[in-house]
Motif scaffolding. Structure first.
Motif, PDB file in Angstrom:
ATOM      1  N   GLN A   1       0.834  -1.194   0.000  1.00  0.00           N
ATOM      2  CA  GLN A   1       0.000   0.000   0.000  1.00  0.00           C
ATOM      3  C   GLN A   1       0.872   1.247   0.000  1.00  0.00           C
ATOM      4  O   GLN A   1       2.000   1.227   0.522  1.00  0.00           O
ATOM      5  CB  GLN A   1      -0.933   0.031   1.221  1.00  0.00           C
ATOM      6  CG  GLN A   1      -2.062  -0.978   1.190  1.00  0.00           C
ATOM      7  CD  GLN A   1      -3.157  -0.641   2.178  1.00  0.00           C
ATOM      8  OE1 GLN A   1      -3.643   0.489   2.237  1.00  0.00           O
ATOM      9  NE2 GLN A   1      -3.551  -1.633   2.971  1.00  0.00           N
TER      10      GLN A   1
ATOM     11  N   PHE B   1       0.847   5.515   0.949  1.00  0.00           N
ATOM     12  CA  PHE B   1       0.183   6.560   1.716  1.00  0.00           C
ATOM     13  C   PHE B   1       0.859   7.890   1.412  1.00  0.00           C
ATOM     14  O   PHE B   1       2.078   7.945   1.223  1.00  0.00           O
ATOM     15  CB  PHE B   1       0.276   6.288   3.221  1.00  0.00           C
ATOM     16  CG  PHE B   1      -0.261   4.946   3.650  1.00  0.00           C
ATOM     17  CD1 PHE B   1      -1.599   4.771   3.930  1.00  0.00           C
ATOM     18  CD2 PHE B   1       0.583   3.852   3.769  1.00  0.00           C
ATOM     19  CE1 PHE B   1      -2.095   3.535   4.328  1.00  0.00           C
ATOM     20  CE2 PHE B   1       0.112   2.610   4.175  1.00  0.00           C
ATOM     21  CZ  PHE B   1      -1.244   2.458   4.455  1.00  0.00           C
TER      22      PHE B   1
ATOM     23  N   ASN C   1      -4.615  -1.732  19.957  1.00  0.00           N
ATOM     24  CA  ASN C   1      -5.413  -0.929  19.031  1.00  0.00           C
ATOM     25  C   ASN C   1      -6.488  -0.127  19.754  1.00  0.00           C
ATOM     26  O   ASN C   1      -7.155   0.703  19.159  1.00  0.00           O
ATOM     27  CB  ASN C   1      -6.068  -1.834  17.980  1.00  0.00           C
ATOM     28  CG  ASN C   1      -6.150  -1.144  16.633  1.00  0.00           C
ATOM     29  OD1 ASN C   1      -5.678  -0.020  16.479  1.00  0.00           O
ATOM     30  ND2 ASN C   1      -6.752  -1.794  15.659  1.00  0.00           N
TER      31      ASN C   1
ATOM     32  N   SER D   1       0.497   9.895  13.273  1.00  0.00           N
ATOM     33  CA  SER D   1      -0.859   9.852  12.724  1.00  0.00           C
ATOM     34  C   SER D   1      -1.656  11.026  13.276  1.00  0.00           C
ATOM     35  O   SER D   1      -1.680  11.266  14.491  1.00  0.00           O
ATOM     36  CB  SER D   1      -1.531   8.526  13.106  1.00  0.00           C
ATOM     37  OG  SER D   1      -2.902   8.539  12.766  1.00  0.00           O
TER      38      SER D   1
ATOM     39  N   ALA E   1      -7.159   8.647   8.650  1.00  0.00           N
ATOM     40  CA  ALA E   1      -7.547   7.382   8.011  1.00  0.00           C
ATOM     41  C   ALA E   1      -6.331   6.523   7.701  1.00  0.00           C
ATOM     42  O   ALA E   1      -6.317   5.314   7.963  1.00  0.00           O
ATOM     43  CB  ALA E   1      -8.350   7.660   6.741  1.00  0.00           C
ATOM     44  N   ALA E   2      -5.283   7.133   7.143  1.00  0.00           N
ATOM     45  CA  ALA E   2      -4.074   6.373   6.803  1.00  0.00           C
ATOM     46  C   ALA E   2      -3.416   5.827   8.069  1.00  0.00           C
ATOM     47  O   ALA E   2      -2.935   4.685   8.090  1.00  0.00           O
ATOM     48  CB  ALA E   2      -3.103   7.259   6.036  1.00  0.00           C
TER      49      ALA E   2
ATOM     50  N   GLN F   1      -4.898   5.005  10.852  1.00  0.00           N
ATOM     51  CA  GLN F   1      -5.680   3.894  11.382  1.00  0.00           C
ATOM     52  C   GLN F   1      -5.471   2.631  10.557  1.00  0.00           C
ATOM     53  O   GLN F   1      -5.361   1.532  11.105  1.00  0.00           O
ATOM     54  CB  GLN F   1      -7.175   4.252  11.403  1.00  0.00           C
ATOM     55  CG  GLN F   1      -8.063   3.214  12.080  1.00  0.00           C
ATOM     56  CD  GLN F   1      -7.685   2.981  13.528  1.00  0.00           C
ATOM     57  OE1 GLN F   1      -7.647   3.916  14.331  1.00  0.00           O
ATOM     58  NE2 GLN F   1      -7.385   1.730  13.874  1.00  0.00           N
ATOM     59  N   VAL F   2      -5.393   2.783   9.235  1.00  0.00           N
ATOM     60  CA  VAL F   2      -5.133   1.628   8.370  1.00  0.00           C
ATOM     61  C   VAL F   2      -3.781   1.011   8.715  1.00  0.00           C
ATOM     62  O   VAL F   2      -3.653  -0.214   8.852  1.00  0.00           O
ATOM     63  CB  VAL F   2      -5.168   2.043   6.883  1.00  0.00           C
ATOM     64  CG1 VAL F   2      -4.618   0.927   6.002  1.00  0.00           C
ATOM     65  CG2 VAL F   2      -6.586   2.391   6.453  1.00  0.00           C
ATOM     66  N   LEU F   3      -2.766   1.854   8.868  1.00  0.00           N
ATOM     67  CA  LEU F   3      -1.428   1.351   9.179  1.00  0.00           C
ATOM     68  C   LEU F   3      -1.403   0.707  10.558  1.00  0.00           C
ATOM     69  O   LEU F   3      -0.775  -0.343  10.754  1.00  0.00           O
ATOM     70  CB  LEU F   3      -0.427   2.501   9.094  1.00  0.00           C
ATOM     71  CG  LEU F   3       1.055   2.144   9.177  1.00  0.00           C
ATOM     72  CD1 LEU F   3       1.435   1.087   8.155  1.00  0.00           C
ATOM     73  CD2 LEU F   3       1.916   3.395   9.001  1.00  0.00           C
TER      74      LEU F   3
ATOM     75  N   ASP G   1      -3.940  -0.756  12.197  1.00  0.00           N
ATOM     76  CA  ASP G   1      -4.628  -2.049  12.117  1.00  0.00           C
ATOM     77  C   ASP G   1      -3.754  -3.094  11.435  1.00  0.00           C
ATOM     78  O   ASP G   1      -3.738  -4.266  11.831  1.00  0.00           O
ATOM     79  CB  ASP G   1      -5.946  -1.897  11.344  1.00  0.00           C
ATOM     80  CG  ASP G   1      -6.973  -1.058  12.090  1.00  0.00           C
ATOM     81  OD1 ASP G   1      -6.826  -0.880  13.313  1.00  0.00           O
ATOM     82  OD2 ASP G   1      -7.928  -0.577  11.439  1.00  0.00           O
ATOM     83  N   TRP G   2      -3.036  -2.641  10.412  1.00  0.00           N
ATOM     84  CA  TRP G   2      -2.194  -3.546   9.633  1.00  0.00           C
ATOM     85  C   TRP G   2      -1.033  -4.086  10.468  1.00  0.00           C
ATOM     86  O   TRP G   2      -0.663  -5.257  10.377  1.00  0.00           O
ATOM     87  CB  TRP G   2      -1.686  -2.809   8.398  1.00  0.00           C
ATOM     88  CG  TRP G   2      -1.167  -3.676   7.300  1.00  0.00           C
ATOM     89  CD1 TRP G   2      -1.143  -5.044   7.247  1.00  0.00           C
ATOM     90  CD2 TRP G   2      -0.582  -3.218   6.083  1.00  0.00           C
ATOM     91  NE1 TRP G   2      -0.582  -5.461   6.061  1.00  0.00           N
ATOM     92  CE2 TRP G   2      -0.230  -4.364   5.324  1.00  0.00           C
ATOM     93  CE3 TRP G   2      -0.335  -1.953   5.545  1.00  0.00           C
ATOM     94  CZ2 TRP G   2       0.374  -4.283   4.074  1.00  0.00           C
ATOM     95  CZ3 TRP G   2       0.256  -1.854   4.294  1.00  0.00           C
ATOM     96  CH2 TRP G   2       0.608  -3.012   3.564  1.00  0.00           C
TER      97      TRP G   2
END
Length: 221
Positions: free
Chosen positions: A46, A48, A96, A144, A177-178, A180-182, A184-185
């Motif tokens: 991905q 960002f 998280n 973030s 958003a980015a 949170q995605v990172l 979670d990943w």
């Protein structure tokens, strides 16, 4: 026989194409104003968009921590663009459900690979986060944001240009958003590899000054 005059529909089409082209150019210019963070996991890759910290422009040695006050000038002159390649992680014990802010002393990291630390914005200054990460052995910092939208992502600064020159590691900020995605990943793949390079360089400007890289929204925390 001379050229036929353009009909109204042709004029409208031409104006529509022109406006679309202008919008596309604006989007491309905006995208070029940011650094691209490439993250590679076990099953996917991905990208960002990130805003480089104001102090990145002063970092020598391709964004690696400063060598020392006695480093030869020719080595310090390798200041082309801050970059990072290595794993991106969160501080040990983070979950998280809890905020990982990087505002307290961090546990030392094993010096066997380059690590970037992902934290959230808030509570303390960006300078404190960078200092704590550096003291623990991290080679880069990723912050973030806590507000949605890339336009709200801050230009992180330690203060004056003199204070920015003293920061030891490069840093980049992501939108909510980015981040949170990172985050979670990271909890599903502990071997995420992050690659980022500030190219072209984003010059340091004062708050709310603007150039081809866009408006600077400079904040200390």
């Amino acid at each position: 026989m001379g050229p036929r005059p353009a009909v109204a529909s042709q004029i409208r089409d031409s104006q529509h194409i022109g406006s679309n082209h202008q919008a596309l150019c604006s989007c491309l210019a905006a995208a070029a104003a940011h650094s691209t963070v490439l993250v590679t996991g076990d099953q996917q890759v991905q990208t960002f968009s990130a805003i480089p910290a104001s102090w990145n422009v002063f970092l020598p040695n391709f964004g690696l921590p400063k060598l020392s006050s006695r480093a030869p000038l020719d080595r310090e002159a390798d200041n082309v663009q801050p970059a990072f390649y290595g794993r991106v992680v969160m501080e040990p014990g983070a979950t998280n459900e809890t905020r990982s802010l990087g505002c307290a002393e961090l546990a030392a990291t094993p010096q066997v690979e380059s690590l970037a630390l992902l934290v959230e914005r808030g509570l303390c200054t960006f300078r404190e986060k960078a200092t704590n990460a550096f003291n623990a052995g991290y080679k880069a910092l990723v912050v973030s944001n806590t507000i949605s939208g890339l336009a709200k992502v801050p230009d992180m600064t330690a203060g004056s240009a003199t204070e920015d020159r003293d920061v030891e590691i490069p840093a980049w900020s992501l939108d909510l958003a980015a981040g949170q995605v990172l985050r979670d990943w990271i909890f599903t793949d502990a071997r995420l590899v992050m690659q980022v390079k500030d190219l072209p360089r984003r010059p340091r400007l004062g708050p709310f000054q603007e150039d081809t890289f866009g408006l600077r929204q400079v904040f200390l925390k």
